[in-house]
Write an enzyme that holds these catalytic residues in place. Structure first.
Site, PDB file in Angstrom:
ATOM      1  N   HIS A  23      62.920 -62.344  42.502  1.00 42.70           N
ATOM      2  CA  HIS A  23      62.801 -63.123  40.438  1.00 42.70           C
ATOM      3  C   HIS A  23      60.859 -62.468  40.782  1.00 42.70           C
ATOM      4  O   HIS A  23      60.611 -62.580  41.294  1.00 42.70           O
ATOM      5  CB  HIS A  23      61.578 -64.435  41.013  1.00 42.70           C
ATOM      6  CG  HIS A  23      60.591 -65.260  40.728  1.00 42.70           C
ATOM      7  ND1 HIS A  23      61.504 -66.054  38.731  1.00 42.70           N
ATOM      8  CD2 HIS A  23      59.457 -65.694  39.898  1.00 42.70           C
ATOM      9  CE1 HIS A  23      60.589 -65.937  38.077  1.00 42.70           C
ATOM     10  NE2 HIS A  23      59.332 -66.067  38.431  1.00 42.70           N
ATOM     11  N   LYS A  53      63.511 -63.703  47.090  1.00 43.74           N
ATOM     12  CA  LYS A  53      63.924 -64.772  47.562  1.00 43.74           C
ATOM     13  C   LYS A  53      64.642 -65.541  49.146  1.00 43.74           C
ATOM     14  O   LYS A  53      64.580 -64.157  49.997  1.00 43.74           O
ATOM     15  CB  LYS A  53      64.917 -65.261  46.471  1.00 43.74           C
ATOM     16  CG  LYS A  53      64.626 -65.434  45.115  1.00 43.74           C
ATOM     17  CD  LYS A  53      65.613 -65.698  44.501  1.00 43.74           C
ATOM     18  CE  LYS A  53      65.214 -65.751  43.272  1.00 43.74           C
ATOM     19  NZ  LYS A  53      65.846 -66.066  41.677  1.00 43.74           N
ATOM     20  N   ASN A  74      70.223 -64.244  44.387  1.00 46.74           N
ATOM     21  CA  ASN A  74      70.008 -61.950  43.795  1.00 46.74           C
ATOM     22  C   ASN A  74      68.792 -61.838  43.855  1.00 46.74           C
ATOM     23  O   ASN A  74      67.635 -60.795  43.251  1.00 46.74           O
ATOM     24  CB  ASN A  74      70.166 -62.825  42.940  1.00 46.74           C
ATOM     25  CG  ASN A  74      69.312 -64.068  41.431  1.00 46.74           C
ATOM     26  OD1 ASN A  74      68.038 -64.452  42.611  1.00 46.74           O
ATOM     27  ND2 ASN A  74      69.200 -64.045  40.483  1.00 46.74           N
ATOM     28  N   TYR A 122      60.548 -73.938  39.709  1.00 47.94           N
ATOM     29  CA  TYR A 122      61.428 -73.720  38.293  1.00 47.94           C
ATOM     30  C   TYR A 122      61.647 -75.007  37.397  1.00 47.94           C
ATOM     31  O   TYR A 122      62.730 -74.987  36.627  1.00 47.94           O
ATOM     32  CB  TYR A 122      63.408 -73.453  38.422  1.00 47.94           C
ATOM     33  CG  TYR A 122      62.779 -72.305  39.573  1.00 47.94           C
ATOM     34  CD1 TYR A 122      63.495 -70.722  38.576  1.00 47.94           C
ATOM     35  CD2 TYR A 122      62.984 -71.894  40.829  1.00 47.94           C
ATOM     36  CE1 TYR A 122      63.148 -69.819  38.685  1.00 47.94           C
ATOM     37  CE2 TYR A 122      63.066 -70.452  41.581  1.00 47.94           C
ATOM     38  CZ  TYR A 122      62.978 -69.560  40.539  1.00 47.94           C
ATOM     39  OH  TYR A 122      63.319 -68.468  41.306  1.00 47.94           O
ATOM     40  N   GLU A 137      53.141 -69.252  36.794  1.00 46.76           N
ATOM     41  CA  GLU A 137      53.528 -69.053  38.514  1.00 46.76           C
ATOM     42  C   GLU A 137      52.613 -68.549  39.366  1.00 46.76           C
ATOM     43  O   GLU A 137      52.547 -68.525  40.603  1.00 46.76           O
ATOM     44  CB  GLU A 137      55.223 -68.060  38.348  1.00 46.76           C
ATOM     45  CG  GLU A 137      56.506 -68.408  37.458  1.00 46.76           C
ATOM     46  CD  GLU A 137      57.238 -67.503  36.936  1.00 46.76           C
ATOM     47  OE1 GLU A 137      57.909 -67.704  36.393  1.00 46.76           O
ATOM     48  OE2 GLU A 137      56.581 -66.558  37.208  1.00 46.76           O
TER      49      GLU A 137
HETATM   50  P1  IDP Z   1      66.137 -64.299  36.101  1.00 46.53           P
HETATM   51  O1  IDP Z   1      65.794 -64.888  36.931  1.00 46.53           O
HETATM   52  O2  IDP Z   1      66.695 -63.237  36.288  1.00 46.53           O
HETATM   53  O3  IDP Z   1      64.962 -64.986  35.118  1.00 46.53           O
HETATM   54  P2  IDP Z   1      66.901 -67.598  34.992  1.00 46.53           P
HETATM   55  O4  IDP Z   1      68.046 -67.291  34.125  1.00 46.53           O
HETATM   56  O5  IDP Z   1      65.629 -67.981  34.890  1.00 46.53           O
HETATM   57  O6  IDP Z   1      67.217 -65.714  35.479  1.00 46.53           O
HETATM   58  O7  IDP Z   1      67.354 -68.275  36.749  1.00 46.53           O
HETATM   59  C1  IDP Z   1      66.448 -68.465  37.024  1.00 46.53           C
HETATM   60  C2  IDP Z   1      67.901 -68.314  38.365  1.00 46.53           C
HETATM   61  O8  IDP Z   1      68.156 -69.214  38.581  1.00 46.53           O
HETATM   62  C3  IDP Z   1      68.089 -66.344  39.161  1.00 46.53           C
HETATM   63  O9  IDP Z   1      67.528 -65.940  39.844  1.00 46.53           O
HETATM   64  C4  IDP Z   1      69.122 -67.801  39.539  1.00 46.53           C
HETATM   65  O10 IDP Z   1      68.133 -67.563  40.992  1.00 46.53           O
HETATM   66  C5  IDP Z   1      69.656 -68.661  39.455  1.00 46.53           C
HETATM   67  N1  IDP Z   1      70.515 -69.066  38.411  1.00 46.53           N
HETATM   68  C6  IDP Z   1      70.914 -68.810  37.424  1.00 46.53           C
HETATM   69  N2  IDP Z   1      71.980 -68.710  36.770  1.00 46.53           N
HETATM   70  C7  IDP Z   1      72.352 -69.362  37.779  1.00 46.53           C
HETATM   71  C8  IDP Z   1      74.277 -69.367  37.644  1.00 46.53           C
HETATM   72  O11 IDP Z   1      74.765 -70.214  36.856  1.00 46.53           O
HETATM   73  N3  IDP Z   1      74.648 -70.419  38.829  1.00 46.53           N
HETATM   74  C9  IDP Z   1      73.268 -70.717  39.565  1.00 46.53           C
HETATM   75  N4  IDP Z   1      72.291 -69.724  40.400  1.00 46.53           N
HETATM   76  C10 IDP Z   1      72.258 -69.130  39.251  1.00 46.53           C
END
Ligand code: IDP
Ligand code: MG
Length: 140
Positions: A117, A11, A114, A51, A128
Site C-alpha cells: 500500500h 501487506k 497485492n 480503509y 494514514e
Molecule cells: P490502491 O491500493 O492501488 O490504491 P484501491 O483501489 O485504493 O487500490 O484499493 C485498495 C485496496 O483494496 C487494493 O490495494 C486491494 O488490496 C484491494 N482491492 C481493490 N480492488 C479490489 C477488488 O476488485 N477485489 C479485491 N480487492 C480489491
C-alpha cells in the site's frame, strides 16, 4: 516539487512471502529516507478504519479480512514527490496491469493480495501516517 511523506504498508502476503526486505531495499535504492518502521497485526476493525474510504465498495469486507489475516509492516518514507513516485514504483492495483519491474508486478498475487500500500495523496497521507505513527516515532 516538494518533500512529501508516504505511508507504505507491506501487506500480509508480502510478509508471508518474505519480500519485506526487497520492498524496503527498493525504496532505499530509489533515494527515499526511512522515517518510521514497525511490524504489527491489525484487527479487522482497525483494517476497516484504515480503509474507511472504501466502506461502500464491494471488496471492502474481503479487503478488511485480508489486511487483518497476518502481520504487516508499516513504514513512512520521505522524499521529493514521494507520494506519486512511490505509487509509480508500486505499480497498478491489479498486478496483471502493473508495469514490468514494479513491486506489484514482482510480488503481488492478485488484485486483492497485492503486496504493498502507498498513500495516494497528501490528504490520504495526513490520515494514514498518524494512524500508525506518532510524530515522535518519525525520525529523519
Ligand atoms: P490502491 O491500493 O492501488 O490504491 P484501491 O483501489 O485504493 O487500490 O484499493 C485498495 C485496496 O483494496 C487494493 O490495494 C486491494 O488490496 C484491494 N482491492 C481493490 N480492488 C479490489 C477488488 O476488485 N477485489 C479485491 N480487492 C480489491
Ligand atoms: Mg487507494
Amino acid at each position: 516539487m516538494s518533500v512529501e511523506r508516504s505511508l507504505v504498508l507491506a501487506k500480509p502476503d508480502a510478509v508471508k512471502k518474505k519480500v519485506v526486505g526487497k520492498i524496503i531495499a527498493r525504496f532505499e535504492d530509489e533515494g527515499f529516507k526511512l522515517l518510521g518502521l514497525k511490524k504489527l497485526k491489525l484487527t479487522k476493525e482497525q483494517a476497516g478504519q484504515f480503509y474507511i474510504v472504501h466502506k461502500d465498495r464491494p471488496f471492502y469486507d474481503e479487503l478488511c479480512e485480508f489486511m487483518s489475516s497476518g502481520p504487516i509492516v508499516a513504514m513512512v518514507w520521505e522524499g521529493e514527490n514521494a507520494i506519486a513516485r512511490i505509487r509509480e514504483i508500486m505499480g497498478a492495483t491489479n498486478p496483471e496491469e502493473a508495469a514490468e519491474g514494479t513491486l506489484r508486478k514482482l510480488y503481488a498475487s492478485n488484485i486483492g493480495e497485492n503486496a504493498v500500500h502507498g498513500s495516494d495523496s497528501v490528504e490520504s497521507a495526513n490520515y494514514e501516517i498518524p494512524f500508525f505513527f506518532s510524530e515522535l516515532e518519525l525520525i529523519g
